[in-house]
Design an enzyme around this catalytic site. Structure first.
Site, mmCIF file in Angstrom:
data_model
loop_
_atom_site.group_PDB
_atom_site.id
_atom_site.type_symbol
_atom_site.label_atom_id
_atom_site.label_comp_id
_atom_site.label_asym_id
_atom_site.label_seq_id
_atom_site.Cartn_x
_atom_site.Cartn_y
_atom_site.Cartn_z
ATOM 1 N N LEU A 215 0.827 -1.203 0.000
ATOM 2 C CA LEU A 215 0.000 0.000 0.000
ATOM 3 C C LEU A 215 0.866 1.259 0.000
ATOM 4 O O LEU A 215 0.572 2.235 -0.706
ATOM 5 C CB LEU A 215 -0.930 -0.003 1.212
ATOM 6 C CG LEU A 215 -2.060 -1.035 1.196
ATOM 7 C CD1 LEU A 215 -2.705 -1.155 2.568
ATOM 8 C CD2 LEU A 215 -3.098 -0.695 0.131
ATOM 9 N N MET A 216 1.943 1.235 0.771
ATOM 10 C CA MET A 216 2.816 2.412 0.862
ATOM 11 C C MET A 216 3.582 2.665 -0.437
ATOM 12 O O MET A 216 3.893 3.803 -0.764
ATOM 13 C CB MET A 216 3.793 2.251 2.023
ATOM 14 C CG MET A 216 3.129 2.278 3.393
ATOM 15 S SD MET A 216 4.273 1.894 4.738
ATOM 16 C CE MET A 216 5.241 3.424 4.786
ATOM 17 N N LYS A 290 -3.105 7.380 10.287
ATOM 18 C CA LYS A 290 -3.086 8.537 9.387
ATOM 19 C C LYS A 290 -3.080 8.058 7.936
ATOM 20 O O LYS A 290 -2.209 7.291 7.527
ATOM 21 C CB LYS A 290 -1.850 9.396 9.657
ATOM 22 C CG LYS A 290 -1.621 10.515 8.645
ATOM 23 C CD LYS A 290 -0.274 11.188 8.866
ATOM 24 C CE LYS A 290 0.070 12.135 7.714
ATOM 25 N NZ LYS A 290 1.427 12.739 7.861
ATOM 26 N N SER A 300 1.481 25.381 2.285
ATOM 27 C CA SER A 300 2.852 25.377 2.836
ATOM 28 C C SER A 300 3.616 24.245 2.141
ATOM 29 O O SER A 300 4.041 23.261 2.749
ATOM 30 C CB SER A 300 2.816 25.144 4.340
ATOM 31 O OG SER A 300 1.967 26.060 4.990
ATOM 32 N N LYS A 302 5.859 21.547 0.140
ATOM 33 C CA LYS A 302 7.161 20.938 0.373
ATOM 34 C C LYS A 302 8.120 21.214 -0.793
ATOM 35 O O LYS A 302 7.676 21.503 -1.911
ATOM 36 C CB LYS A 302 7.011 19.412 0.503
ATOM 37 C CG LYS A 302 6.193 18.932 1.674
ATOM 38 C CD LYS A 302 6.046 17.413 1.617
ATOM 39 C CE LYS A 302 5.195 16.885 2.760
ATOM 40 N NZ LYS A 302 5.848 16.992 4.067
ATOM 41 N N ARG A 311 4.000 9.573 -1.289
ATOM 42 C CA ARG A 311 2.955 8.570 -1.539
ATOM 43 C C ARG A 311 2.845 7.650 -0.330
ATOM 44 O O ARG A 311 1.818 6.990 -0.136
ATOM 45 C CB ARG A 311 3.289 7.759 -2.796
ATOM 46 C CG ARG A 311 4.500 6.829 -2.646
ATOM 47 C CD ARG A 311 4.871 6.155 -3.947
ATOM 48 N NE ARG A 311 5.955 5.196 -3.793
ATOM 49 C CZ ARG A 311 7.234 5.499 -3.778
ATOM 50 N NH1 ARG A 311 7.623 6.778 -3.913
ATOM 51 N NH2 ARG A 311 8.161 4.559 -3.636
ATOM 52 N N ASP A 313 2.853 8.620 2.778
ATOM 53 C CA ASP A 313 2.425 9.360 3.967
ATOM 54 C C ASP A 313 1.145 8.784 4.560
ATOM 55 O O ASP A 313 0.627 9.313 5.551
ATOM 56 C CB ASP A 313 2.235 10.844 3.630
ATOM 57 C CG ASP A 313 2.385 11.740 4.843
ATOM 58 O OD1 ASP A 313 3.131 11.355 5.767
ATOM 59 O OD2 ASP A 313 1.769 12.815 4.888
ATOM 60 N N ASP A 372 1.370 22.008 6.177
ATOM 61 C CA ASP A 372 2.135 20.772 6.048
ATOM 62 C C ASP A 372 2.146 19.984 7.364
ATOM 63 O O ASP A 372 2.688 18.889 7.417
ATOM 64 C CB ASP A 372 3.564 21.069 5.593
ATOM 65 C CG ASP A 372 4.297 19.827 5.125
ATOM 66 O OD1 ASP A 372 3.617 18.853 4.737
ATOM 67 O OD2 ASP A 372 5.548 19.811 5.160
ATOM 68 N N GLU A 374 -0.397 18.533 8.611
ATOM 69 C CA GLU A 374 -1.785 18.134 8.362
ATOM 70 C C GLU A 374 -2.168 16.814 9.017
ATOM 71 O O GLU A 374 -3.343 16.566 9.290
ATOM 72 C CB GLU A 374 -2.031 18.051 6.851
ATOM 73 C CG GLU A 374 -1.679 16.741 6.164
ATOM 74 C CD GLU A 374 -0.205 16.355 6.264
ATOM 75 O OE1 GLU A 374 0.096 15.148 6.221
ATOM 76 O OE2 GLU A 374 0.656 17.252 6.384
ATOM 77 N N ARG A 376 -1.739 15.643 11.980
ATOM 78 C CA ARG A 376 -2.357 15.810 13.302
ATOM 79 C C ARG A 376 -3.789 16.332 13.196
ATOM 80 O O ARG A 376 -4.617 16.079 14.070
ATOM 81 C CB ARG A 376 -1.486 16.731 14.158
ATOM 82 C CG ARG A 376 -1.382 18.153 13.668
ATOM 83 C CD ARG A 376 -0.145 18.867 14.214
ATOM 84 N NE ARG A 376 1.077 18.358 13.598
ATOM 85 C CZ ARG A 376 2.309 18.804 13.886
ATOM 86 N NH1 ARG A 376 2.461 19.765 14.782
ATOM 87 N NH2 ARG A 376 3.361 18.290 13.308
#
Length: 528
Positions: A215-216, A290, A300, A302, A311, A313, A372, A374, A376
């Protein structure tokens, strides 16, 4: 060189070399004895580290196979006067009519266990790394491999199944890694059923982590929030109830913090709610992950260099999915509820802007000074929602901060918790899995950084970069009432650059197996 090796082999007593060809090659990292005959079936045997040049310290399986082969394995190994060190190998050919290749791998020193400084079971970790050398056999064209249990069948199964993982679905067929059938060498075991059971468990643990890795690794244009939900539903449908919530539902639940991140993308947000009911309980164990399927940083934004890795994240969401896959396949007697907020973080005319104020599900207002930060924001609402189910504990996972990568690198996932008891259990689970965790502080010092806010109740970055992982955890703490809460910041362990021998380079799927082991420990305690 070839002639000198032939002479050395011919001097070994009682060695029948009639079926070994006269050409020997010295290859990088291993000494290979070559034959023209091909069976495409191989065997992996373990030996312990031994300074002696006169004897080989075999595992039980390896010793019995050497006896079956009339001592050919030990005789050939002793021909090479340099003893094997941990993780090093010798590959032999045509020593047994059943196998075209026999790979002998060193599993470290006999009797190794818990290493207090490294905080891992060194014996189990050495076995995982040693059997990962099955990759060499795949490169030789072997497509069926039996693997020595090396004294720990579960760890052996983990190591080779994790090592053989590759995400090459999008490559031309000729460029993909060939499929390899892996099994445990049980032929000399007095309790084959027990060994096969442990092998299956290790394979399932690896399967969960490999789902997380897959998936990651998937490109963000193929793994949108909607597609993530479809894949997870397909993978878990047999054992779990999977509810796919849409944007309207999130709005009805007043998840303003979560939705503020999704605003900049044309891809609709999704909120996954998953339940595995291995036992009846009014207080489930809650997992939160997450799920930012691509993170540009939003307004903001990157730097472009390395942004493709974002991808991954959604690593927290992937690890939740992988953990549930293994928990369900192992049929653990535990009740688990999982909550996964999924969205993209993109810049656009509708995206949240620095300085905007949003309202979370619990009514707290948040000044978004950095879009960025985001992760949290989406976790805040997911944590609030999870509290409605009266969970016995809450464990969240997120690739949350670059600060944890600076602090710990790939060495360990950072853990923030309000429970000493839960920390001890998680740390014990990590010792067994070999996938380490390290406790980080939740001081009020960090809480003050995010509660001292000009426009709202909370600030999403806490004013400065100092202690960034700690202020992020302090932010999440504002949305948790549960007394058994663990936050795992997994940004540092998101990918593997080669430090973990049995994972290879790429997205790591860590710490999936640690979480599975943690849940297993909790289930045993609950049912005793």
């Amino acid at each position: 060189m070839a002639a000198s090796i032939v002479k050395r082999v011919s001097r070994v007593k009682k060695l029948n070399v009639s079926h070994i060809s006269a050409r020997y090659k010295l290859l990088t990292g291993s000494r290979h004895f070559s034959t023209s005959k091909q069976w495409n079936k191989a065997l992996v045997l373990g030996v312990y580290e031994n300074e002696s040049t006169d004897s080989i310290d075999f595992t039980g399986t390896a010793r019995k196979f050497d006896e079956k082969a009339d001592g050919k394995i030990s005789q050939l190994l002793l021909t090479v006067k340099k003893p094997l060190k941990c993780g090093k190998t010798r590959t032999l050919h045509a020593v047994d009519p059943e196998f075209s290749s026999v790979l002998v791998t060193c599993i470290g020193k006999r009797g190794e266990g818990y290493d207090e400084l490294e905080t891992v079971d060194k014996g189990r970790e050495s076995i995982r790394a040693a059997v990962a050398t099955v990759l060499q056999l795949r490169e030789l064209g072997e497509n069926e491999i039996e693997v020595d249990s090396c004294g720990d069948t579960e760890a052996s199964a983990e190591g080779c199944h994790l090592a053989l993982f590759s995400y090459d679905d999008l490559k031309a067929e000729k460029s993909r890694k060939p499929a390899v059938r892996i099994s445990c060498a049980t032929r000399y075991s007095q309790d084959k059923n027990s060994m096969e059971k442990e092998w299956r468990k290790g394979a399932i643990l690896a399967e969960g982590q490999n789902l997380s890795r897959r998936l990651m690794e998937m490109p963000a244009n193929l793994l949108t929030p909607t597609k993530f939900a479809e894949i997870v539903k397909e993978q878990l449908a047999d054992k779990c109830e999977v509810l796919v919530r849409d944007k309207d539902w999130a709005e009805s639940m007043k998840m303003g913090s979560f939705l503020s991140v999704a605003r900049g993308s044309v891809e609709p947000p999704v909120f996954l709610e998953i339940e595995y009911k291995g036992r009846q309980s009014d207080s489930p164990l809650a997992l939160v992950g997450k799920g930012v399927t691509f993170d540009t940083g939003g307004i903001s934004i990157k730097p472009s260099q390395g942004m493709d890795a974002m991808r991954g994240d959604m690593g927290g969401a992937a690890c939740v999915a992988g953990s549930l896959l293994s928990v369900s396949k192992l049929q653990l007697p535990v009740h688990v509820k999982a909550f996964i907020p999924l969205c993209e973080n993109m810049p656009s005319g509708s995206a949240t802007k620095p300085g905007d104020v949003v309202t979370a599900m619990n009514g707290k207002t948040i000044q978004v000074d950095n879009t960025d930060a985001e992760g949290r924001l989406i976790l805040a609402d997911a944590l609030c929602y999870s509290e409605q189910f009266n969970p016995s504990l809450i464990l969240d996972m997120a690739t949350l901060t670059g600060a944890i990568d600076v602090a710990l690198g790939e060495g360990a996932a950072g853990v923030f918790t309000n429970s000493e008891n839960m920390w001890n259990k998680l740390q014990k689970a990590s010792v067994r899995s070999g996938d380490r965790v390290w406790r980080m502080p939740l001081f009020n010092h960090y809480t003050k950084k995010i509660t001292e806010c000009q426009l709202a109740d909370l600030n999403n970055i806490g004013g400065s970069r100092s202690g960034g992982a700690c202020t992020a955890a302090a932010f999440l703490k504002e949305f948790v009432n549960n007394k058994n809460w663990l936050h795992l910041d997994i940004a540092g362990v998101m990918s593997n650059s080669g430090d973990v021998a049995y994972l290879g380079k790429g997205m790591s799927g860590r710490p999936t197996r640690t979480v599975i082991e943690f849940i297993n420990m909790i289930s045993k305690e609950t049912n005793n």
